[in-house]
Scaffold this motif. Sequence first.
Motif, PDB file in Angstrom:
ATOM      1  N   SER A 186       0.835  -1.212   0.000  1.00 45.53           N
ATOM      2  CA  SER A 186       0.000   0.000   0.000  1.00 45.53           C
ATOM      3  C   SER A 186       0.863   1.252   0.000  1.00 45.53           C
ATOM      4  O   SER A 186       0.541   2.228   0.658  1.00 45.53           O
ATOM      5  N   ASP A 219      -0.545   4.154  -4.852  1.00 43.14           N
ATOM      6  CA  ASP A 219      -1.952   4.168  -5.290  1.00 43.14           C
ATOM      7  C   ASP A 219      -2.430   2.811  -5.775  1.00 43.14           C
ATOM      8  O   ASP A 219      -3.370   2.722  -6.561  1.00 43.14           O
ATOM      9  N   THR A 273      -3.643  -0.884  -4.060  1.00 46.36           N
ATOM     10  CA  THR A 273      -3.879  -1.707  -2.871  1.00 46.36           C
ATOM     11  C   THR A 273      -3.792  -3.158  -3.326  1.00 46.36           C
ATOM     12  O   THR A 273      -4.533  -3.574  -4.213  1.00 46.36           O
ATOM     13  N   GLN A 321      -6.360   2.536  -8.063  1.00 46.40           N
ATOM     14  CA  GLN A 321      -7.131   3.728  -7.716  1.00 46.40           C
ATOM     15  C   GLN A 321      -7.262   4.633  -8.947  1.00 46.40           C
ATOM     16  O   GLN A 321      -6.271   5.198  -9.410  1.00 46.40           O
ATOM     17  N   SER A 328      -4.868   7.449   0.603  1.00 45.89           N
ATOM     18  CA  SER A 328      -5.061   6.819   1.917  1.00 45.89           C
ATOM     19  C   SER A 328      -6.509   6.359   2.097  1.00 45.89           C
ATOM     20  O   SER A 328      -6.759   5.249   2.575  1.00 45.89           O
ATOM     21  N   HIS A 348      -7.206   3.292   0.011  1.00 46.97           N
ATOM     22  CA  HIS A 348      -6.612   2.098   0.626  1.00 46.97           C
ATOM     23  C   HIS A 348      -7.513   1.561   1.744  1.00 46.97           C
ATOM     24  O   HIS A 348      -7.709   0.348   1.870  1.00 46.97           O
ATOM     25  N   GLN A 349      -8.057   2.479   2.537  1.00 49.23           N
ATOM     26  CA  GLN A 349      -8.935   2.058   3.630  1.00 49.23           C
ATOM     27  C   GLN A 349     -10.151   1.298   3.114  1.00 49.23           C
ATOM     28  O   GLN A 349     -10.603   0.323   3.712  1.00 49.23           O
ATOM     29  N   ILE A 354      -8.609  -2.316   1.213  1.00 51.44           N
ATOM     30  CA  ILE A 354      -7.674  -3.284   1.769  1.00 51.44           C
ATOM     31  C   ILE A 354      -8.347  -4.561   2.283  1.00 51.44           C
ATOM     32  O   ILE A 354      -7.875  -5.672   2.016  1.00 51.44           O
ATOM     33  N   ALA A 412      -0.569   6.275   3.098  1.00 53.13           N
ATOM     34  CA  ALA A 412      -0.814   4.997   2.440  1.00 53.13           C
ATOM     35  C   ALA A 412      -0.118   3.858   3.181  1.00 53.13           C
ATOM     36  O   ALA A 412      -0.687   2.780   3.393  1.00 53.13           O
ATOM     37  N   GLY A 447      -1.759   0.197   5.261  1.00 58.02           N
ATOM     38  CA  GLY A 447      -1.309  -1.182   5.095  1.00 58.02           C
ATOM     39  C   GLY A 447      -0.622  -1.716   6.327  1.00 58.02           C
ATOM     40  O   GLY A 447      -0.830  -2.869   6.728  1.00 58.02           O
TER      41      GLY A 447
END
Length: 334
Positions: A10, A13, A15, A33, A48, A51-52, A55, A87, A91
């Motif tokens: 992560s 950009d 994941t 992304q 970020s 990613h949330q 993930i 980011a 992760g």
Amino acid sequence: MKNVILAIESSCDETSASICIDGKVVNNVIATQEIHSKYGGVVPELASRAHQQAIAPVVKEAMADADIEMSDLSAIGFTQGPGLLGALLVGGAFAKSMALALDIPLIGVHHMKAHILAHFIEDPKPNFPFLCLTVSGGHTQIVRVDNFLDMKVLGQTTDDAVGEAFDKCAKLMGLPYPGGPMIDRLAEDGDENRFTFNETNMAGLDYSFSGIKTGFMNFLNKERMKNPDFVDENKNDISASIQRHLIDMLLEKLRMAADQQGISQIAIAGGVSANSGLRDKLKSLSIEEGWDIFIPAFEYCTDNAGMIAITAYYQWLAGDMAEMSAAPMPRMKF
């Protein structure tokens, strides 16, 4: 008992999650992304948040695809750095939470070293020692690799990375993000010798790409003053010409390093290693120089968890684990 590692990537950009069983990477799930394209580059805060959101589903898909349960995991590897702080936090926090809950080891992986070890996911694999040109949006390095975990940087950029140079030149031309792949596609139908740009020649094996970016910007501004449609009318030749310069700069230093080190096993890694022009010119140069060259499959060139998984595996064998308090390191040293 099988060694089963879940790996999480992560750093920027992408994941991504991957499962590695006894040193074999069995899958490589990647969520890209798309949101950054409208801004012409990666926006850290948006990365970020994305990613949330991605993930948990990405990890779940990787484990389901490999038919792996939580109880089967031996360790969890994650990208500790370098990369975007927010980011990396996403992760890292996810990996730590799982490792703590399952009471299994945590393995912090260096992102650029993982790019190099992507060569050991599939055959053919280089023999030690070999040289690796690592080229990405954030890094440009020539690395001597003596073992899975024994690497030394011989030369690197003193300012911008070559991937950033590709993207910035593309932006100056008005091309959409990510611009590097767009330049590569346009260059296929262009004359690479049509235009010439000044290059910065650094001593030794180091690189500098800031000068050619400035020269390219001044060239476009001058030509647009004479003809506002200059770029649109010549985009293929412009793309081919700037790509030729950037690739020649990369390969000239690589040739010097190979001569100095007496090494003929040559590899490339990182997102820019997917560039078709770079691949073609490296193949031609390898015939001239008598090199054995190694280029990862496309899916292992860009940021991915497969490369984190194979690196975590070799760190596992060496007993190189991370503390649960391990912090993300945006500027993690090589």
